[in-house]
Design a protein around this motif. Sequence first.
Motif, PDB file in Angstrom:
ATOM      1  N   LEU A  62       9.249   7.160   0.218  1.00  0.00           N
ATOM      2  CA  LEU A  62      10.803   6.903   0.407  1.00  0.00           C
ATOM      3  C   LEU A  62      10.783   5.274   0.391  1.00  0.00           C
ATOM      4  N   ILE A  63       9.786   4.878   1.100  1.00  0.00           N
ATOM      5  CA  ILE A  63       9.991   3.329   1.197  1.00  0.00           C
ATOM      6  C   ILE A  63       9.966   2.337  -0.190  1.00  0.00           C
ATOM      7  N   PHE A  64       9.171   2.870  -1.083  1.00  0.00           N
ATOM      8  CA  PHE A  64       8.990   2.135  -2.282  1.00  0.00           C
ATOM      9  C   PHE A  64      10.024   2.941  -3.545  1.00  0.00           C
ATOM     10  N   THR A  65      10.799   3.740  -2.869  1.00  0.00           N
ATOM     11  CA  THR A  65      11.810   4.216  -3.838  1.00  0.00           C
ATOM     12  C   THR A  65      13.306   3.694  -3.462  1.00  0.00           C
TER      13      THR A  65
ATOM     14  N   LEU B   1       1.695  -0.961  -5.578  1.00  0.00           N
ATOM     15  CA  LEU B   1       1.909  -0.693  -4.285  1.00  0.00           C
ATOM     16  C   LEU B   1       1.632   0.731  -3.852  1.00  0.00           C
ATOM     17  N   ARG B   2       2.615   1.605  -4.707  1.00  0.00           N
ATOM     18  CA  ARG B   2       2.781   3.045  -4.691  1.00  0.00           C
ATOM     19  C   ARG B   2       1.288   3.730  -4.845  1.00  0.00           C
TER      20      ARG B   2
ATOM     21  N   GLY C 122       1.909  10.201   2.609  1.00  0.00           N
ATOM     22  CA  GLY C 122       2.319   9.909   1.305  1.00  0.00           C
ATOM     23  C   GLY C 122       3.942   9.776   0.832  1.00  0.00           C
ATOM     24  N   TYR C 123       4.391  10.942   1.550  1.00  0.00           N
ATOM     25  CA  TYR C 123       6.075  11.227   1.340  1.00  0.00           C
ATOM     26  C   TYR C 123       6.847   9.874   1.967  1.00  0.00           C
ATOM     27  N   ILE C 124       6.456   9.346   3.272  1.00  0.00           N
ATOM     28  CA  ILE C 124       6.980   8.183   3.798  1.00  0.00           C
ATOM     29  C   ILE C 124       6.922   6.858   2.893  1.00  0.00           C
TER      30      ILE C 124
END
Length: 305
Positions: free
Chosen positions: A112-115, A61-62, A107-109
């Motif tokens: 954050l979501i997948f982290t 997903l990332r 990409g940064y958002i």
Amino acid sequence: MNIQDSDFTYLDLWAISMQWLIVAFLAISILSIVIYWIIYSTKKSMKAKHEIASESEIKVLRFSQIMIALAIFCLVNILQEEIVERAPMPWFAIRAFMGICFGTLYGYIAHLIFTYYYPGQISARLEKLRYTPRINPTTGNKMKLLSEEEEDAYLDEGQQAEENVFSVDYDVWIDEETGYTHIEKYKGHLNAHECDNCGFRTLRLVQEEVVEEATEYWDGSVNQEFSCSYCGRVKRKTVALSYKVKDDVSETARLVSNPLANNKEVETVKIEIFSNKGDSKVFNFQNIEQTQSFLEEFDYEKMDD
């Protein structure tokens, strides 16, 4: 006139290239997700689904979101064509810069979501996959998951040693009617290496010693000593130290008391540990004794990423 025509030709080629790249990046993004879910859905056992979901889902997903971020960069670079054609030099660079900004922001958002968010969402599904009652393939009976104390009778000494150092976690399912047992192996909470002597994942780092500190002119070295808790194998190796060791590293936080020690009604313990880097890890245990043993062995820096 020729220069102007050349500029327009270049801009036309750029626009066509960006359009094709948008299609390519979006196709790769969608295809990666589709392939993952096809592989996931073809796995027949709960254990196999758990394994691929825990190891690959967030990575896939990332990756798909990175492809979308690149597509956004390309999309921005085909906007406002009329303005760019009137003044190619400044506006072409400005548009490219804006594309980088929007792509990076997306990409940064996504990062954050997948982290921080998605791991909590997937953990519920992973728990369901792991603890859904297994079925005896011969009789069709539902099987029972044994507790940590009960399962030791079905694990050999090496498997118990792996559990004791939290490098591997075994689930033992039993058909109480027929006595049929099924053992599943899961990744543990702490990192341990496979011992080259006994073959179990019970080889852990027990000591580190800086032999020579690194400087701005040459690398240093560290002696590491590993010990196998099952067969007693001791392994030593020297690792290059390519950065200067800091003297002000804070010690690993440890639990100094156990307020649940006398509470026999507790069945499950969940611990969430936060690091000073902003990330966190969640651990689930079946009893307080296992939790206490884990915390005594815990070292955040030696955990798997």
